[in-house]
Design a protein around this motif. Structure first.
Motif, PDB file in Angstrom:
ATOM      1  N   GLY A 128       2.833  15.738 -10.191  1.00  0.00           N
ATOM      2  CA  GLY A 128       2.557  14.343  -9.805  1.00  0.00           C
ATOM      3  C   GLY A 128       2.995  14.045  -8.393  1.00  0.00           C
ATOM      4  N   ASP A 129       3.017  15.090  -7.552  1.00  0.00           N
ATOM      5  CA  ASP A 129       3.463  14.949  -6.166  1.00  0.00           C
ATOM      6  C   ASP A 129       2.307  14.697  -5.213  1.00  0.00           C
ATOM      7  OD1 ASP A 129       6.107  15.085  -6.058  1.00  0.00           O
ATOM      8  OD2 ASP A 129       6.266  17.032  -5.040  1.00  0.00           O
ATOM      9  N   PHE A 130       2.570  13.985  -4.091  1.00  0.00           N
ATOM     10  CA  PHE A 130       1.553  13.838  -3.047  1.00  0.00           C
ATOM     11  C   PHE A 130       2.194  14.134  -1.695  1.00  0.00           C
ATOM     12  CE2 PHE A 130      -0.802  11.605   0.233  1.00  0.00           C
ATOM     13  CZ  PHE A 130      -2.109  11.996  -0.049  1.00  0.00           C
ATOM     14  N   GLN A 131       1.508  14.951  -0.897  1.00  0.00           N
ATOM     15  CA  GLN A 131       2.004  15.312   0.435  1.00  0.00           C
ATOM     16  C   GLN A 131       1.659  14.171   1.391  1.00  0.00           C
ATOM     17  OE1 GLN A 131       3.544  18.422   0.794  1.00  0.00           O
ATOM     18  NE2 GLN A 131       4.176  17.632   2.781  1.00  0.00           N
ATOM     19  N   SER A 132       2.624  13.261   1.640  1.00  0.00           N
ATOM     20  CA  SER A 132       2.240  12.077   2.427  1.00  0.00           C
ATOM     21  C   SER A 132       2.122  12.388   3.919  1.00  0.00           C
ATOM     22  CB  SER A 132       3.195  10.919   2.184  1.00  0.00           C
ATOM     23  OG  SER A 132       4.458  11.246   2.674  1.00  0.00           O
ATOM     24  N   GLU A 133       1.370  11.525   4.604  1.00  0.00           N
ATOM     25  CA  GLU A 133       1.027  11.748   6.007  1.00  0.00           C
ATOM     26  C   GLU A 133       1.094  10.396   6.721  1.00  0.00           C
ATOM     27  OE1 GLU A 133      -3.120  12.884   8.323  1.00  0.00           O
ATOM     28  OE2 GLU A 133      -3.065  13.008   6.133  1.00  0.00           O
ATOM     29  N   THR A 134       1.619  10.387   7.955  1.00  0.00           N
ATOM     30  CA  THR A 134       1.733   9.119   8.698  1.00  0.00           C
ATOM     31  C   THR A 134       0.647   9.044   9.767  1.00  0.00           C
ATOM     32  OG1 THR A 134       4.096   9.080   8.314  1.00  0.00           O
ATOM     33  CG2 THR A 134       3.286   7.691  10.087  1.00  0.00           C
ATOM     34  N   ILE A 135      -0.057   7.926   9.794  1.00  0.00           N
ATOM     35  CA  ILE A 135      -1.089   7.698  10.818  1.00  0.00           C
ATOM     36  C   ILE A 135      -0.505   6.695  11.808  1.00  0.00           C
ATOM     37  CG2 ILE A 135      -3.480   6.945  11.227  1.00  0.00           C
ATOM     38  CD1 ILE A 135      -3.446   9.209   9.205  1.00  0.00           C
ATOM     39  N   ARG A 136      -0.521   7.046  13.092  1.00  0.00           N
ATOM     40  CA  ARG A 136      -0.025   6.106  14.117  1.00  0.00           C
ATOM     41  C   ARG A 136      -1.204   5.518  14.862  1.00  0.00           C
ATOM     42  NH1 ARG A 136       3.603  10.055  13.735  1.00  0.00           N
ATOM     43  NH2 ARG A 136       5.797   9.466  13.530  1.00  0.00           N
ATOM     44  N   PHE A 137      -1.161   4.211  15.110  1.00  0.00           N
ATOM     45  CA  PHE A 137      -2.227   3.564  15.891  1.00  0.00           C
ATOM     46  C   PHE A 137      -1.596   2.420  16.656  1.00  0.00           C
ATOM     47  CE2 PHE A 137      -1.974   2.235  11.545  1.00  0.00           C
ATOM     48  CZ  PHE A 137      -1.974   0.853  11.585  1.00  0.00           C
ATOM     49  N   GLY A 138      -1.824   2.392  17.978  1.00  0.00           N
ATOM     50  CA  GLY A 138      -1.194   1.359  18.809  1.00  0.00           C
ATOM     51  C   GLY A 138       0.307   1.418  18.633  1.00  0.00           C
ATOM     52  N   THR A 139       0.902   0.269  18.338  1.00  0.00           N
ATOM     53  CA  THR A 139       2.363   0.228  18.165  1.00  0.00           C
ATOM     54  C   THR A 139       2.731   0.315  16.683  1.00  0.00           C
ATOM     55  OG1 THR A 139       2.188  -2.172  18.110  1.00  0.00           O
ATOM     56  CG2 THR A 139       2.717  -1.191  20.236  1.00  0.00           C
ATOM     57  N   GLU A 140       1.728   0.539  15.810  1.00  0.00           N
ATOM     58  CA  GLU A 140       1.977   0.512  14.362  1.00  0.00           C
ATOM     59  C   GLU A 140       1.847   1.892  13.729  1.00  0.00           C
ATOM     60  OE1 GLU A 140      -0.029  -3.139  12.474  1.00  0.00           O
ATOM     61  OE2 GLU A 140      -1.161  -2.816  14.308  1.00  0.00           O
ATOM     62  N   MET A 195     -11.374   5.183  14.386  1.00  0.00           N
ATOM     63  CA  MET A 195     -10.582   4.768  13.217  1.00  0.00           C
ATOM     64  C   MET A 195      -9.288   4.049  13.616  1.00  0.00           C
ATOM     65  SD  MET A 195     -10.684   4.665   9.953  1.00  0.00           S
ATOM     66  CE  MET A 195      -9.604   4.249   8.601  1.00  0.00           C
ATOM     67  N   ASN A 196      -8.559   4.616  14.585  1.00  0.00           N
ATOM     68  CA  ASN A 196      -7.292   3.980  14.985  1.00  0.00           C
ATOM     69  C   ASN A 196      -7.527   2.582  15.537  1.00  0.00           C
ATOM     70  OD1 ASN A 196      -6.009   6.214  14.143  1.00  0.00           O
ATOM     71  ND2 ASN A 196      -5.219   6.852  16.125  1.00  0.00           N
ATOM     72  N   TYR A 197      -8.633   2.431  16.258  1.00  0.00           N
ATOM     73  CA  TYR A 197      -8.975   1.127  16.813  1.00  0.00           C
ATOM     74  C   TYR A 197      -9.291   0.135  15.693  1.00  0.00           C
ATOM     75  CZ  TYR A 197     -11.528  -2.490  19.230  1.00  0.00           C
ATOM     76  OH  TYR A 197     -11.948  -3.709  19.683  1.00  0.00           O
ATOM     77  N   HIS A 198     -10.077   0.583  14.686  1.00  0.00           N
ATOM     78  CA  HIS A 198     -10.406  -0.302  13.561  1.00  0.00           C
ATOM     79  C   HIS A 198      -9.152  -0.655  12.754  1.00  0.00           C
ATOM     80  CE1 HIS A 198     -14.772  -0.972  13.365  1.00  0.00           C
ATOM     81  NE2 HIS A 198     -14.846   0.117  14.099  1.00  0.00           N
ATOM     82  N   LEU A 199      -8.220   0.296  12.640  1.00  0.00           N
ATOM     83  CA  LEU A 199      -6.968   0.005  11.924  1.00  0.00           C
ATOM     84  C   LEU A 199      -6.193  -1.098  12.650  1.00  0.00           C
ATOM     85  CD1 LEU A 199      -5.766   3.597  10.950  1.00  0.00           C
ATOM     86  CD2 LEU A 199      -6.314   1.775   9.342  1.00  0.00           C
ATOM     87  N   GLN A 200      -6.334  -1.145  13.968  1.00  0.00           N
ATOM     88  CA  GLN A 200      -5.634  -2.178  14.737  1.00  0.00           C
ATOM     89  C   GLN A 200      -6.351  -3.525  14.691  1.00  0.00           C
ATOM     90  OE1 GLN A 200      -5.145   0.217  18.472  1.00  0.00           O
ATOM     91  NE2 GLN A 200      -3.501  -1.234  18.787  1.00  0.00           N
ATOM     92  N   ALA A 201      -7.695  -3.478  14.795  1.00  0.00           N
ATOM     93  CA  ALA A 201      -8.419  -4.710  15.091  1.00  0.00           C
ATOM     94  C   ALA A 201      -9.320  -5.229  13.984  1.00  0.00           C
ATOM     95  CB  ALA A 201      -9.262  -4.482  16.358  1.00  0.00           C
ATOM     96  N   ASN A 202      -9.726  -4.381  13.024  1.00  0.00           N
ATOM     97  CA  ASN A 202     -10.688  -4.815  12.016  1.00  0.00           C
ATOM     98  C   ASN A 202      -9.960  -5.454  10.826  1.00  0.00           C
ATOM     99  OD1 ASN A 202     -12.410  -4.816   9.702  1.00  0.00           O
ATOM    100  ND2 ASN A 202     -13.739  -3.330  10.697  1.00  0.00           N
ATOM    101  N   GLU A 203     -10.147  -6.774  10.676  1.00  0.00           N
ATOM    102  CA  GLU A 203      -9.401  -7.517   9.647  1.00  0.00           C
ATOM    103  C   GLU A 203      -9.656  -6.959   8.248  1.00  0.00           C
ATOM    104  OE1 GLU A 203      -9.601 -11.765   9.783  1.00  0.00           O
ATOM    105  OE2 GLU A 203      -9.528 -11.774  11.981  1.00  0.00           O
ATOM    106  N   PHE A 204     -10.904  -6.582   7.999  1.00  0.00           N
ATOM    107  CA  PHE A 204     -11.250  -6.076   6.663  1.00  0.00           C
ATOM    108  C   PHE A 204     -10.532  -4.753   6.379  1.00  0.00           C
ATOM    109  CE2 PHE A 204     -14.041  -3.059   4.386  1.00  0.00           C
ATOM    110  CZ  PHE A 204     -13.815  -3.560   3.112  1.00  0.00           C
ATOM    111  N   ILE A 205     -10.589  -3.817   7.329  1.00  0.00           N
ATOM    112  CA  ILE A 205      -9.936  -2.516   7.103  1.00  0.00           C
ATOM    113  C   ILE A 205      -8.425  -2.703   7.000  1.00  0.00           C
ATOM    114  CG2 ILE A 205      -9.397  -0.294   8.222  1.00  0.00           C
ATOM    115  CD1 ILE A 205     -12.313   0.057   8.823  1.00  0.00           C
ATOM    116  N   ARG A 206      -7.868  -3.614   7.791  1.00  0.00           N
ATOM    117  CA  ARG A 206      -6.426  -3.893   7.696  1.00  0.00           C
ATOM    118  C   ARG A 206      -6.085  -4.456   6.316  1.00  0.00           C
ATOM    119  NH1 ARG A 206      -3.371  -3.694  12.292  1.00  0.00           N
ATOM    120  NH2 ARG A 206      -1.848  -5.134  11.392  1.00  0.00           N
TER     121      ARG A 206
END
Length: 424
Positions: free
Chosen positions: A323-335, A359-370
């Motif tokens: 039941g393990d998951f290898q987690s991964e961190t995505i960095r975008f802008g300052t977040e 993708m990183n840009y949409h993670l920062q700016a797209n309200e729906f994806i956020r």
């Protein structure tokens, strides 16, 4: 609402190039709001001019989607796709939603393979730009019957069917307002990927690589929609599909084996979320199969395929066994955001397939994806912050290169030691 909280809420034109995209992609602020702000003194006039020029170009693409020349239509669809993948264009698109939807419909019905593929992808990007709500629901209502027809039509162009298998999944995730319709769409996907199941005697049906790709895309879209299913639907699916899905692990196609492995891991995660004591009858047999794929040394398989497969199946085996998951961190802008589950991974990979490097840009700016990834409202980035980010990026580069030199030195020392010791 059917969605979990995180999902509510002229003439021959050349394709839009990445260079054009960067005019504004780098200046995030101007896409967060209609007010543009530029770091350089006196840059606002040129920024407005660039904005106007850009909109003029986009209008040209929209007009060119009905051109007589297939090549021109294709270029226009690609241009719109690149623009939507790299910028937030909600206002512009919202005003022209019906025109763009009509163009997509026409290109899907009358176009050939590549054009249909581009139109299907554009439909997805249109929904991603519009977000969850009445506008994207209207887009899906118009296009869904056409998508389903292409998907079910064995004589339709295979590239078009592959693209539709992927696009219909994400459009449904974003825009479908009826859980029964989500289920009906999942059944369209099941009708395809179940044809790749190994037979009861262990032999695999003979499927062309192109058809296998279609079945793989259908399976991945099906898995994406699993993430928004109700608990009772998930229970039904576990009962009906989990015993059969391992048959896809026998496929000759490495991408199908990987998609099947990740889908099995996702199903186990969903099952254990509902019942921590979840048990699967053929668990030992499944773990043996996964272990064999995680350590595969089949001579007939390409090296790169084996490497890719082994890495994925080590993670899948961990998921099923522990039941393990290898987690991964995505960095975008300052977040930053953590991909910490198979549900999140499937959702992230699906969006990433359409917006690519945007993708990183949409993670920062797209309200729906956020909203989907529970990141809260977009953080406004002003010019001063942009400047600060640029400086820190340069400092980070210096730090990274210093660290790289230090690592290289340490490694070469270690290599010398190994030679001295002579154990290796």
């Amino acid at each position: 609402s059917l969605k979990p909280k995180s999902l509510r809420h002229h003439g021959n034109v050349q394709p839009f190039s990445d260079e054009d995209a960067s005019i504004e992609t780098l200046s995030h602020c101007s896409s967060f709001s209609d007010a543009t702000s530029v770091a350089d003194e006196g840059g606002e006039a040129s920024e407005d001019a660039a904005q106007e020029d850009f909109q003029y170009k986009l209008k040209g693409f929209i007009d060119s989607t009905v051109d007589k020349s297939a090549k021109t239509r294709q270029g226009a669809l690609d241009g719109l796709k690149t623009a939507m993948a790299t910028r937030i264009l909600y206002e512009f698109i919202s005003e022209r939603r019906m025109t763009i939807t009509d163009s997509i419909e026409r290109c899907l019905k009358k176009g050939k393979g590549e054009e249909q593929r581009a139109a299907a992808s554009l439909a997805c990007l249109l929904c991603i730009q519009l977000g969850s709500g009445i506008e994207s629901e209207e887009v899906l209502k118009t296009l869904k019957p056409i998508f389903r027809n292409i998907l079910a039509d064995g004589s339709a162009n295979i590239q078009a069917r592959q693209a539709v298998a992927t696009s219909l999944g994400l459009c449904t995730l974003v825009a479908e307002d009826d859980i029964l319709d989500v289920h009906a769409t999942m059944e369209c996907f099941e009708n395809l990927f179940t044809r790749s199941y190994a037979r009861a005697d262990g032999t695999c049906p003979s499927v062309s690589p192109q058809t296998s790709q279609l079945h793989t895309n259908a399976l991945l879209s099906w898995a994406l929609l699993l993430t928004i299913c109700t608990a009772s639907q998930v229970k039904d699916i576990l009962r009906k599909h989990l015993p059969k899905l391992p048959r896809l692990l026998e496929s000759e196609d490495v991408n199908m084996r990987i998609a099947a492995g990740e889908t099995i891991a996702l199903l186990f995660e969903l099952a254990r979320d509902m019942d921590a004591e979840f048990e699967f009858d053929s668990w030992d047999e499944l773990c043996d199969k996964l272990n064999a794929l995680a350590t595969d040394c089949n001579k007939h398989r390409a090296k790169t395929d084996k490497r890719k497969q082994r890495s994925v199946f080590r993670d899948v085996l961990k998921a099923v066994e522990e039941g393990d998951f290898q987690s991964e961190t995505i960095r975008f802008g300052t977040e930053r955001m953590t991909i910490d589950s198979w549900v999140r991974k499937r959702t992230y990979d699906a969006f990433r397939e359409f917006v690519g490097s945007g993708m990183n840009y949409h993670l920062q700016a797209n309200e729906f994806i956020r909203d989907v990834f529970e990141l809260g409202p977009p953080m406004l980035v002003d010019s001063a912050t942009m400047k600060a980010m640029k400086i820190s990026r340069f400092e980070r580069h210096l730090h990274n290169s210093a660290a790289f030199k230090a690592r290289t030195k340490a490694r070469s020392k270690f290599r010398d030691k190994r030679v001295d010791v002579g154990e290796f």
